[in-house]
Design a protein around this motif. Structure first.
Motif, PDB file in Angstrom:
ATOM      1  N   GLU A  91     -16.041  -3.941 -52.565  1.00 21.94           N
ATOM      2  CA  GLU A  91     -14.600  -4.159 -52.539  1.00 21.94           C
ATOM      3  C   GLU A  91     -13.891  -2.949 -51.929  1.00 21.94           C
ATOM      4  N   ASP A  92     -12.861  -3.208 -51.092  1.00 21.50           N
ATOM      5  CA  ASP A  92     -12.030  -2.120 -50.596  1.00 21.50           C
ATOM      6  C   ASP A  92     -11.289  -1.482 -51.768  1.00 21.50           C
ATOM      7  N   ARG A  93     -10.995  -0.190 -51.622  1.00 21.30           N
ATOM      8  CA  ARG A  93     -10.361   0.561 -52.710  1.00 21.30           C
ATOM      9  C   ARG A  93      -9.159   1.348 -52.215  1.00 21.30           C
ATOM     10  N   VAL A  94      -8.251   1.609 -53.139  1.00 19.86           N
ATOM     11  CA  VAL A  94      -7.143   2.543 -52.907  1.00 19.86           C
ATOM     12  C   VAL A  94      -7.493   3.822 -53.643  1.00 19.86           C
ATOM     13  N   MET A  95      -7.371   4.955 -52.953  1.00 22.28           N
ATOM     14  CA  MET A  95      -7.740   6.233 -53.549  1.00 22.28           C
ATOM     15  C   MET A  95      -6.489   7.034 -53.901  1.00 22.28           C
ATOM     16  N   VAL A  96      -6.487   7.578 -55.104  1.00 20.47           N
ATOM     17  CA  VAL A  96      -5.390   8.429 -55.548  1.00 20.47           C
ATOM     18  C   VAL A  96      -5.981   9.737 -56.063  1.00 20.47           C
ATOM     19  N   CYS A  97      -5.246  10.798 -55.923  1.00 16.56           N
ATOM     20  CA  CYS A  97      -5.684  12.108 -56.412  1.00 16.56           C
ATOM     21  C   CYS A  97      -5.227  12.259 -57.858  1.00 16.56           C
ATOM     22  N   TRP A 120     -10.616  12.706 -56.273  1.00 17.35           N
ATOM     23  CA  TRP A 120     -10.194  11.383 -55.820  1.00 17.35           C
ATOM     24  C   TRP A 120     -10.692  10.345 -56.824  1.00 17.35           C
ATOM     25  N   TYR A 121      -9.833   9.375 -57.123  1.00 18.92           N
ATOM     26  CA  TYR A 121     -10.155   8.285 -58.036  1.00 18.92           C
ATOM     27  C   TYR A 121      -9.907   6.981 -57.282  1.00 18.92           C
ATOM     28  N   TYR A 122     -10.907   6.097 -57.277  1.00 16.08           N
ATOM     29  CA  TYR A 122     -10.896   4.912 -56.424  1.00 16.08           C
ATOM     30  C   TYR A 122     -10.646   3.654 -57.249  1.00 16.08           C
ATOM     31  N   ILE A 123      -9.584   2.917 -56.900  1.00 14.25           N
ATOM     32  CA  ILE A 123      -9.168   1.723 -57.625  1.00 14.25           C
ATOM     33  C   ILE A 123      -9.279   0.516 -56.706  1.00 14.25           C
ATOM     34  N   ARG A 124      -9.844  -0.572 -57.196  1.00 13.35           N
ATOM     35  CA  ARG A 124      -9.956  -1.779 -56.380  1.00 13.35           C
ATOM     36  C   ARG A 124      -8.597  -2.197 -55.839  1.00 13.35           C
ATOM     37  N   ILE A 125      -8.578  -2.665 -54.602  1.00 13.30           N
ATOM     38  CA  ILE A 125      -7.323  -2.910 -53.898  1.00 13.30           C
ATOM     39  C   ILE A 125      -6.520  -4.054 -54.513  1.00 13.30           C
TER      40      ILE A 125
END
Length: 224
Positions: A91-97, A120-125
């Motif tokens: 799954e594509d992810r959105v990364m936030v610091c 970096w923390y990766y959350i499913r899009i």
């Protein structure tokens, strides 16, 4: 604690492994989220794909706490063997610091620097992306296989919050001030193997690498 079973052979070509999250003390399998969130006392455990994988609550064996080379897959909660147990997470992810200890979102600049308290923390899009100052949930510190995107400062549903490289410099994410400038620790655990590739959302033509690309914007995961 000593690992049991087979130790990954560096010379083996692209062998597949199943990763499960275990308590370090007894190797009892628990929910993956504990390892995704890097909770203390828990660790990923890697089992050769041809071996039996335990269900949640059962003890893991025939594997290693050391991360091997080769393809790494996730496991269904029920455990099992072979195709019945392996899951490919693409799954594509959105990364936030975030601050690693609290998972509170901060400016991307903190992770673009080299301070070990930020990751970096990766959350499913398709999930919620926190605004700066909010706690990130239901994601992972592990670099994903799919593509990754930065996110606007105010957060929201990932499909709407995600931004690509050409939109990144004009976004309001660079206006926040919590960039960890008062922290002096040196980072030795940042993700350094990611690169910006592909056409991306905002690229007008595909060149293999978006023109003017940097460490920001869209990234390809490719966890091995």
């Amino acid at each position: 604690m000593e690992d049991d079973g087979e130790v990954p052979d560096e010379g083996e070509a692209e062998k597949a492994y199943i990763e499960v999250c275990v308590r370090k003390g007894n190797r009892i399998r628990v929910a993956d989220q504990r390892c995704d969130d890097a909770e203390r006392g828990y660790s990923w455990y890697f089992i050769p794909a041809e071996k039996r994988v335990p269900a949640l609550g059962k003890r893991a064996g025939k594997g290693s706490l050391r991360k091997p080379s080769g393809e790494i897959l996730r496991a269904a909660k029920k455990g099992g063997r072979g195709n019945d147990v392996s899951i490919v997470d693409v799954e594509d992810r959105v990364m936030v610091c975030v601050r690693k200890e609290t998972r509170t979102r901060v400016s991307d600049r903190a992770c673009n620097g080299r301070k070990r308290i930020f990751r970096w923390y990766y959350i499913r899009i398709d999930r919620h992306v926190p605004a700066v100052g909010e706690k990130a949930e239901a994601g992972s510190f592990r670099v994903p296989y799919g593509d990754t995107y930065n996110a606007i400062q105010k957060g929201g549903i990932g499909t709407k919050a995600a931004i690509d490289y050409e939109d990144y410099e004009d976004s309001d994410i660079e206006d926040d001030t919590d960039d960890g400038s008062n922290d002096t620790a040196t980072d030795t655990d940042t993700d350094t193997d990611r690169v910006t590739t592909g056409c991306g959302i905002g690229c007008r033509r595909c060149t293999g690498v978006c023109n003017g690309s940097s460490s920001n914007g869209r990234r390809r995961g490719g966890r091995r």
